[in-house]
Design a protein around this motif. Sequence first.
Motif, mmCIF file in Angstrom:
data_model
loop_
_atom_site.group_PDB
_atom_site.id
_atom_site.type_symbol
_atom_site.label_atom_id
_atom_site.label_comp_id
_atom_site.label_asym_id
_atom_site.label_seq_id
_atom_site.Cartn_x
_atom_site.Cartn_y
_atom_site.Cartn_z
ATOM 1 N N ASP B 105 0.824 -1.219 0.000
ATOM 2 C CA ASP B 105 0.000 0.000 0.000
ATOM 3 C C ASP B 105 0.855 1.265 0.000
ATOM 4 O OD1 ASP B 105 -2.327 -1.399 -0.121
ATOM 5 O OD2 ASP B 105 -2.541 -1.551 2.066
ATOM 6 N N ASP B 106 2.007 1.201 0.649
ATOM 7 C CA ASP B 106 2.920 2.361 0.636
ATOM 8 C C ASP B 106 3.317 2.697 -0.800
ATOM 9 O OD1 ASP B 106 2.839 2.602 3.321
ATOM 10 O OD2 ASP B 106 4.821 1.709 3.714
ATOM 11 N N PHE B 107 3.659 1.659 -1.553
ATOM 12 C CA PHE B 107 4.065 1.876 -2.953
ATOM 13 C C PHE B 107 2.913 2.456 -3.756
ATOM 14 C CE2 PHE B 107 7.267 -1.717 -2.359
ATOM 15 C CZ PHE B 107 8.346 -0.858 -2.299
ATOM 16 N N ALA B 113 -1.975 8.269 -8.628
ATOM 17 C CA ALA B 113 -2.799 9.407 -8.222
ATOM 18 C C ALA B 113 -4.091 8.920 -7.566
ATOM 19 C CB ALA B 113 -3.112 10.271 -9.441
ATOM 20 N N THR B 114 -4.628 7.822 -8.108
ATOM 21 C CA THR B 114 -5.876 7.290 -7.554
ATOM 22 C C THR B 114 -5.661 5.837 -7.139
ATOM 23 O OG1 THR B 114 -6.986 8.677 -9.195
ATOM 24 C CG2 THR B 114 -8.364 7.148 -7.935
ATOM 25 N N PRO B 115 -5.109 5.629 -5.969
ATOM 26 C CA PRO B 115 -4.746 4.268 -5.533
ATOM 27 C C PRO B 115 -5.932 3.312 -5.565
ATOM 28 C CG PRO B 115 -3.870 5.909 -4.017
ATOM 29 C CD PRO B 115 -4.773 6.648 -4.959
ATOM 30 N N ALA B 116 -7.126 3.830 -5.492
ATOM 31 C CA ALA B 116 -8.284 2.935 -5.423
ATOM 32 C C ALA B 116 -8.444 2.084 -6.673
ATOM 33 C CB ALA B 116 -9.553 3.766 -5.206
ATOM 34 N N PHE B 117 -7.882 2.559 -7.814
ATOM 35 C CA PHE B 117 -8.002 1.805 -9.061
ATOM 36 C C PHE B 117 -7.056 0.606 -9.128
ATOM 37 C CE2 PHE B 117 -9.393 5.975 -11.241
ATOM 38 C CZ PHE B 117 -10.713 5.738 -10.878
#
Lengths: 374, 262
Positions: B105-107, B113-117
Amino acid sequence: MPPNLPRVSASVALPKPALQQVFDNLRAAGFTLVGPTVRDGTIVLDEIARLDDLPVGWTDEQEPGRYRLKKTREAQYFNYGVGPHAWKQFLHPSCLRLFSVEKSNGSWVFRPPEEPPPRYAFVGVRACDVAAIGILDRVLLGGEFRDPHYARRRENVFALVVNCARVNPTCFCTSMKTGPRATTGFDLALTELPEIFLVAVGSDAGSEMLRDTPWEAATAFDLGRAARAMQDVERQVERQLKTDDLPRLLYDNLEHPHWDEVATRCLSCANCTLVCPTCFCTTVVDTSDLRGTKGERIRLADSCFNRDFSHVFGGNIRPNIRSRYRQWLSHKLASWIDQFGTSGCVGCGRCITWCPVGIEITEEVNALRGKAAK
Amino acid sequence: MTSDARPKLAVHKFASCDGCQLALLSLEDELLSLVGEVEVAYFLEASSTTIEGPYDVALVEGSITTAHDAERIQAVRKDAKYLIAIGACATAGGIQALRNWKDLDDFIRAVYATPAFIHSLEKSTPISSHVAVDFQLNGCPINKYQLLEVITALLQGRVPHLASHAVCMECKRRGTVCITVAQGIPCLGPLTHAGCGAICPAYNRGCYGCFGPMETPNPDSLTSHLRKTGVPADELVRLLRGFTGFAEAFRSASEKLEKTAP
């Protein structure tokens, strides 16, 4: 022998630059010269032609797992120990095409390897390596099955031997009674003195290669200097391998716990066997093209440290590093004697210098002896 | 031989750089005779025309890094008679397995820009962690001649000649002097599976283990020796954690070093 050439077993004095004439004579006689030269931070064996190709002014420092090339202030030609290469790479190449085969009109046509091997003149062979070639002769030519590839390379070799001028801490030739001075097995043998080579003539061919050189009969002074120099060198050999209780010691300790200990250090990387001047094992690989109509049989250097080496029907007879190290050491120093009538070790120390983790064959034997099972 | 009789070959890509499947196309001199002997039925890198499975041979490049790929590899396996994992990603998890020692998750937060994707698995794992693999070809990238040898051996029903001993054998056969002993350069050659032809040491660079561990690796001995010669433990951890760092022998050695490092 014509009067302008020395007789066999004579010792003559040769000005150092005149060695070039010997090289030229050898080349004119059709020899490919192979000798020591500086490359890759070491002194390797490669094709040479001129005195400049020799490692003049270089020396080496060797210890277990470590080799360093050093510049010296003296312009000596042969002031270094044996390097990473051994003569077996020319006599018993690590990769050799044995034959090729092709399917033509429904039948197989076999072709032997093309050209005959070169006639080699080996320059700068050390006494331990003379002994090593003698061992290879026994192994590959002496028994019921002669290796024709070795025989073809070996029969015409000219040996220009150099007696050792210095000793590395890895050397133990005196224990194995192979050096530091060569007493046989050479055409010419040099002892390097400050301004001349003292040259022992070992054969008619050796004498012939002194043609057109300004050689002179050696004086008692030169002979005395050379003898003292060799005594000094011999005294410098510190490493020892006690051999009087071999091979018994090894046979009596095949289940010794020390084999487990050395197995924790041994990488089974095969470096010791590959630098060893007498390890001769090979494997044979058959290749084929996609359609299975062309193929080659290739002989490759192999090692008892490789797992496949001891794979036989039903499994592997030496499944772990312990059993492979034990095989190598006990063959080299014990069963080799039963098999070939001589030890497989000449005390050159290459396996000690070139082990990436610095395992010392001499110390492993000492450890077995020190803690020998009663 | 009619084209129908040729064995069907498929090339599948998972998390990877494509370098290993390119080895097939790099076989320039042999390519024409190769396509005469096998039908290249599915190879998106070379052609968008594909032929449906099942396939006789599936070459699988890349590691499994997403839930989708974890499902897809099952289908690849079902569709192939022989499955051959090719390259460091497919055989050991690849360079992307470096994340296996970190927080994914850190990476994702740092890069996207949108980690949720982003839907990635926690770890990058080799093909053999998911399905049965019939053969593995090591390397980053693989050696194209080894690939040719495996295909040739399959066609002829023989065992491929692929040595699993140390790279040191290959250095010696080509006459390369040991750079660790002669120059003190740390080299993974004694631990590493042969197959590359010992390229790096011939150019004065230590082997970085891209062919993965050799048949009977002894990393603890090499690392403790290199530490004695002055190589810091953290440097050895980095050396072991390269393209095949997640392969068991390299992984456990680097984890041991990390625990003992000051």
